[in-house]
Each structure stands twice: as structure tokens, then as C-alpha cells.
Design a protein around this motif. Structure first.
Motif, PDB file in Angstrom:
ATOM      1  N   PRO A 161       0.838  -1.206   0.000  1.00 35.61           N
ATOM      2  CA  PRO A 161       0.000   0.000   0.000  1.00 35.61           C
ATOM      3  C   PRO A 161       0.871   1.255   0.000  1.00 35.61           C
ATOM      4  O   PRO A 161       2.035   1.213   0.393  1.00 35.61           O
ATOM      5  CB  PRO A 161      -0.786  -0.130   1.308  1.00 35.61           C
ATOM      6  N   CYS A 162       0.286   2.337  -0.431  1.00 35.09           N
ATOM      7  CA  CYS A 162       1.011   3.616  -0.476  1.00 35.09           C
ATOM      8  C   CYS A 162       0.263   4.608   0.412  1.00 35.09           C
ATOM      9  O   CYS A 162      -0.706   5.234  -0.014  1.00 35.09           O
ATOM     10  CB  CYS A 162       1.088   4.109  -1.924  1.00 35.09           C
ATOM     11  N   TYR A 163       0.712   4.731   1.666  1.00 33.16           N
ATOM     12  CA  TYR A 163       0.020   5.566   2.635  1.00 33.16           C
ATOM     13  C   TYR A 163       0.477   7.033   2.592  1.00 33.16           C
ATOM     14  O   TYR A 163      -0.297   7.930   2.891  1.00 33.16           O
ATOM     15  CB  TYR A 163       0.223   5.020   4.049  1.00 33.16           C
ATOM     16  N   GLU A 164       1.731   7.268   2.253  1.00 30.23           N
ATOM     17  CA  GLU A 164       2.256   8.641   2.250  1.00 30.23           C
ATOM     18  C   GLU A 164       1.716   9.413   1.051  1.00 30.23           C
ATOM     19  O   GLU A 164       1.822   8.960  -0.087  1.00 30.23           O
ATOM     20  CB  GLU A 164       3.781   8.630   2.214  1.00 30.23           C
ATOM     21  N   GLU A 165       1.154  10.574   1.319  1.00 28.78           N
ATOM     22  CA  GLU A 165       0.526  11.366   0.265  1.00 28.78           C
ATOM     23  C   GLU A 165       1.528  11.758  -0.822  1.00 28.78           C
ATOM     24  O   GLU A 165       1.208  11.715  -2.015  1.00 28.78           O
ATOM     25  CB  GLU A 165      -0.104  12.619   0.866  1.00 28.78           C
ATOM     26  N   SER A 166       2.754  12.100  -0.411  1.00 31.17           N
ATOM     27  CA  SER A 166       3.756  12.524  -1.395  1.00 31.17           C
ATOM     28  C   SER A 166       4.114  11.374  -2.336  1.00 31.17           C
ATOM     29  O   SER A 166       4.242  11.567  -3.555  1.00 31.17           O
ATOM     30  CB  SER A 166       5.018  13.030  -0.695  1.00 31.17           C
ATOM     31  N   LEU A 167       4.254  10.168  -1.799  1.00 34.37           N
ATOM     32  CA  LEU A 167       4.583   9.013  -2.640  1.00 34.37           C
ATOM     33  C   LEU A 167       3.398   8.604  -3.502  1.00 34.37           C
ATOM     34  O   LEU A 167       3.569   8.158  -4.639  1.00 34.37           O
ATOM     35  CB  LEU A 167       5.044   7.841  -1.774  1.00 34.37           C
ATOM     36  N   SER A 168       2.203   8.767  -2.959  1.00 32.81           N
ATOM     37  CA  SER A 168       1.001   8.462  -3.739  1.00 32.81           C
ATOM     38  C   SER A 168       0.903   9.362  -4.957  1.00 32.81           C
ATOM     39  O   SER A 168       0.529   8.913  -6.051  1.00 32.81           O
ATOM     40  CB  SER A 168      -0.246   8.619  -2.864  1.00 32.81           C
ATOM     41  N   ARG A 169       1.257  10.635  -4.778  1.00 39.39           N
ATOM     42  CA  ARG A 169       1.249  11.565  -5.923  1.00 39.39           C
ATOM     43  C   ARG A 169       2.269  11.141  -6.975  1.00 39.39           C
ATOM     44  O   ARG A 169       2.010  11.201  -8.177  1.00 39.39           O
ATOM     45  CB  ARG A 169       1.533  12.993  -5.449  1.00 39.39           C
ATOM     46  N   TRP A 170       3.451  10.705  -6.506  1.00 43.59           N
ATOM     47  CA  TRP A 170       4.468  10.246  -7.445  1.00 43.59           C
ATOM     48  C   TRP A 170       3.999   8.996  -8.189  1.00 43.59           C
ATOM     49  O   TRP A 170       4.190   8.869  -9.405  1.00 43.59           O
ATOM     50  CB  TRP A 170       5.776   9.954  -6.709  1.00 43.59           C
ATOM     51  N   ALA A 171       3.387   8.072  -7.472  1.00 38.70           N
ATOM     52  CA  ALA A 171       2.896   6.843  -8.104  1.00 38.70           C
ATOM     53  C   ALA A 171       1.856   7.166  -9.166  1.00 38.70           C
ATOM     54  O   ALA A 171       1.870   6.597 -10.268  1.00 38.70           O
ATOM     55  CB  ALA A 171       2.313   5.904  -7.053  1.00 38.70           C
ATOM     56  N   ASP A 172       0.963   8.103  -8.845  1.00 38.54           N
ATOM     57  CA  ASP A 172      -0.062   8.511  -9.819  1.00 38.54           C
ATOM     58  C   ASP A 172       0.592   9.138 -11.055  1.00 38.54           C
ATOM     59  O   ASP A 172       0.157   8.901 -12.186  1.00 38.54           O
ATOM     60  CB  ASP A 172      -1.032   9.512  -9.191  1.00 38.54           C
ATOM     61  N   ARG A 173       1.629   9.951 -10.815  1.00 33.74           N
ATOM     62  CA  ARG A 173       2.326  10.596 -11.930  1.00 33.74           C
ATOM     63  C   ARG A 173       2.992   9.560 -12.834  1.00 33.74           C
ATOM     64  O   ARG A 173       2.903   9.645 -14.067  1.00 33.74           O
ATOM     65  CB  ARG A 173       3.370  11.581 -11.405  1.00 33.74           C
ATOM     66  N   ILE A 174       3.658   8.588 -12.222  1.00 33.88           N
ATOM     67  CA  ILE A 174       4.326   7.535 -12.988  1.00 33.88           C
ATOM     68  C   ILE A 174       3.317   6.738 -13.810  1.00 33.88           C
ATOM     69  O   ILE A 174       3.511   6.494 -15.006  1.00 33.88           O
ATOM     70  CB  ILE A 174       5.090   6.581 -12.039  1.00 33.88           C
ATOM     71  N   GLU A 175       2.243   6.316 -13.172  1.00 34.39           N
ATOM     72  CA  GLU A 175       1.247   5.507 -13.863  1.00 34.39           C
ATOM     73  C   GLU A 175       0.565   6.283 -14.981  1.00 34.39           C
ATOM     74  O   GLU A 175       0.258   5.734 -16.040  1.00 34.39           O
ATOM     75  CB  GLU A 175       0.219   4.979 -12.859  1.00 34.39           C
ATOM     76  N   SER A 176       0.334   7.580 -14.756  1.00 33.78           N
ATOM     77  CA  SER A 176      -0.277   8.421 -15.788  1.00 33.78           C
ATOM     78  C   SER A 176       0.652   8.566 -16.995  1.00 33.78           C
ATOM     79  O   SER A 176       0.206   8.490 -18.152  1.00 33.78           O
ATOM     80  CB  SER A 176      -0.596   9.801 -15.205  1.00 33.78           C
ATOM     81  N   ARG A 177       1.950   8.753 -16.734  1.00 37.28           N
ATOM     82  CA  ARG A 177       2.902   8.892 -17.828  1.00 37.28           C
ATOM     83  C   ARG A 177       3.008   7.591 -18.624  1.00 37.28           C
ATOM     84  O   ARG A 177       3.076   7.601 -19.854  1.00 37.28           O
ATOM     85  CB  ARG A 177       4.275   9.307 -17.295  1.00 37.28           C
ATOM     86  N   MET A 178       3.002   6.458 -17.915  1.00 40.70           N
ATOM     87  CA  MET A 178       3.067   5.170 -18.605  1.00 40.70           C
ATOM     88  C   MET A 178       1.813   4.928 -19.452  1.00 40.70           C
ATOM     89  O   MET A 178       1.885   4.411 -20.562  1.00 40.70           O
ATOM     90  CB  MET A 178       3.244   4.039 -17.598  1.00 40.70           C
ATOM     91  N   GLU A 179       0.678   5.305 -18.897  1.00 38.67           N
ATOM     92  CA  GLU A 179      -0.576   5.135 -19.644  1.00 38.67           C
ATOM     93  C   GLU A 179      -0.572   5.997 -20.900  1.00 38.67           C
ATOM     94  O   GLU A 179      -1.003   5.558 -21.974  1.00 38.67           O
ATOM     95  CB  GLU A 179      -1.768   5.507 -18.752  1.00 38.67           C
TER      96      GLU A 179
END
Length: 217
Positions: A161-179
Motif C-alpha cells: 500500500p502507499c500511505y504517504e501522500e507525497s509518494l502516492s502523488r508520485w505513483a499517480d504521476r508515474i502511472e499516468s505517464r506510462m498510460e
């Protein structure tokens, strides 16, 4: 891009059976398909890609010819380091790919000062690598994503799980770029020793050494 083959096989006595192969790369699939076709007993041969799209052998051959001029067989190594004293982060990535029958390596690093932790630096290093993939024109392909950060690899894999808000934002950014690029990632966690090249690039960035190079190997 990987595909699987689906076909109907008919014996000389007219007995038919349907077959579906395991997933394989395009080159292997075309070789096997051409070999099967030589028997004269294969019917309704089609290929199914990772997005459930159907291809004829003619369409797949044309696609395969086209990607020879674009990057393919892509692997990305990434690493990030955070200096608590200076509050600066070093990012490093190495991209390996094939194009026009040759193998290339891109090495890139960067020094940034807006991050707050080592885990953020790791995510930022992967983001740097994806920017390089975009610059190279990599799209709609499987990509091996290799790093020694278990946090990044397992969070993006959906295993942690990704509980930290800052890391969650990074994960969303990575997944969005890959998509956006149509990339299908194959995340692989390795030891720091096996990720030495990206680690060195991140360390050099922290020391103020900028690196950007492309060579054929």
C-alpha cells in the motif's frame, strides 16, 4: 509487444481442434506461425496482443517491420539518492534498447532540490527515465523497469500500500505517464549491486557531475 497465437488445426481426415499459445514476442510468434502455415492445416490463425486486440499475420508483419525503426526490447534501470544535510537529491537512469538492428544505451542523471526523502528521489529517478523514453519515442511496448527500491517497485506493482501522500502523488504521476505512452511495465526488484550503473549516476549527480550520453553497444 507480446502476443499469443490462436488457430484451428485440421487433420487430413477432417478432425479439427482449437489451440492457443503462451505469450511471446512478435518475432517468435511470426516464426512459429509461418512454420505452422507450411503444414497447410492451420485455419483462422490470429494473434491477440496484451490489450486484447486481434491481428492477422499480414497486419502483424507490417507492424513488426515498422517497429524496427523505433526503439524496442527496452529496459530501464533507475536509482535515486537523498542527502539529508544539503536537502538535495541525485537521480540516475540507464535505458537499454534496440533500434535498426543495433543495441543502444542512454545514461542520464539530474540534481534536484525539491524532494523530501530518499523514496521520493527513487520515484523521481523513474520519472526521469520515463521522460527519456518519451524523448526516444518509446510507446505501446512492454518495458522492463528495474530498480533496487523495494518501496517503489512493490508499490507500483500493487503489492504494497502507499500511505504517504507525497509518494502516492508520485505513483499517480508515474502511472499516468506510462498510460500516456502505452507502456506495459514489467517491474523487477534487484540488489543495489545489480543496479550499480544507475546508483553511480545518482551519486555523480549529487557531486555535481552532469551526465547525458547515448552510445551503441
Amino acid at each position: 509487444m507480446n502476443v499469443r497465437m490462436e488457430l484451428t488445426y485440421k487433420t487430413p481426415k477432417g478432425i479439427e481442434a482449437e489451440f492457443s499459445s503462451n505469450e511471446m514476442n512478435i518475432e517468435e510468434a511470426l516464426l512459429i506461425a509461418e512454420d505452422v502455415q507450411k503444414t497447410g492445416r492451420a485455419k483462422h490463425l490470429t494473434f491477440i496482443d496484451e490489450n486484447a486486440r486481434s491481428w492477422t499475420i499480414k497486419e502483424l508483419k507490417k507492424f513488426a517491420e515498422g517497429i524496427q525503426t523505433e526503439p524496442y526490447h527496452v529496459s530501464v534501470y533507475f536509482d535515486g539518492g537523498f542527502n539529508r544535510e544539503t536537502r538535495k537529491s541525485g537521480l540516475g537512469c540507464a535505458v537499454y534498447y534496440e533500434q535498426n538492428g543495433k543495441t543502444y544505451r542512454v545514461r542520464k542523471n539530474a540534481l534536484v532540490d525539491e524532494l523530501e526523502s530518499n523514496n521520493e528521489a527513487e520515484y523521481a529517478a523513474l520519472d526521469l527515465a520515463l521522460k527519456e523514453l518519451e524523448r526516444l519515442g518509446v510507446h505501446h511496448l512492454p518495458v522492463r523497469v528495474i530498480g533496487d527500491s523495494q518501496v517503489v517497485i512493490h508499490q507500483l506493482n500493487g503489492e504494497w500500500p502507499c500511505y504517504e501522500e507525497s509518494l502516492s502523488r508520485w505513483a499517480d504521476r508515474i502511472e499516468s505517464r506510462m498510460e500516456k505512452l502505452g507502456i506495459t511495465p514489467d517491474y523487477q526488484s534487484v540488489s543495489r549491486k545489480e543496479n550499480r550503473e544507475a546508483d553511480q549516476l545518482a551519486s555523480q549527480a549529487l557531486k555535481g557531475t552532469d551526465i547525458m550520453s547515448t552510445i551503441d553497444i
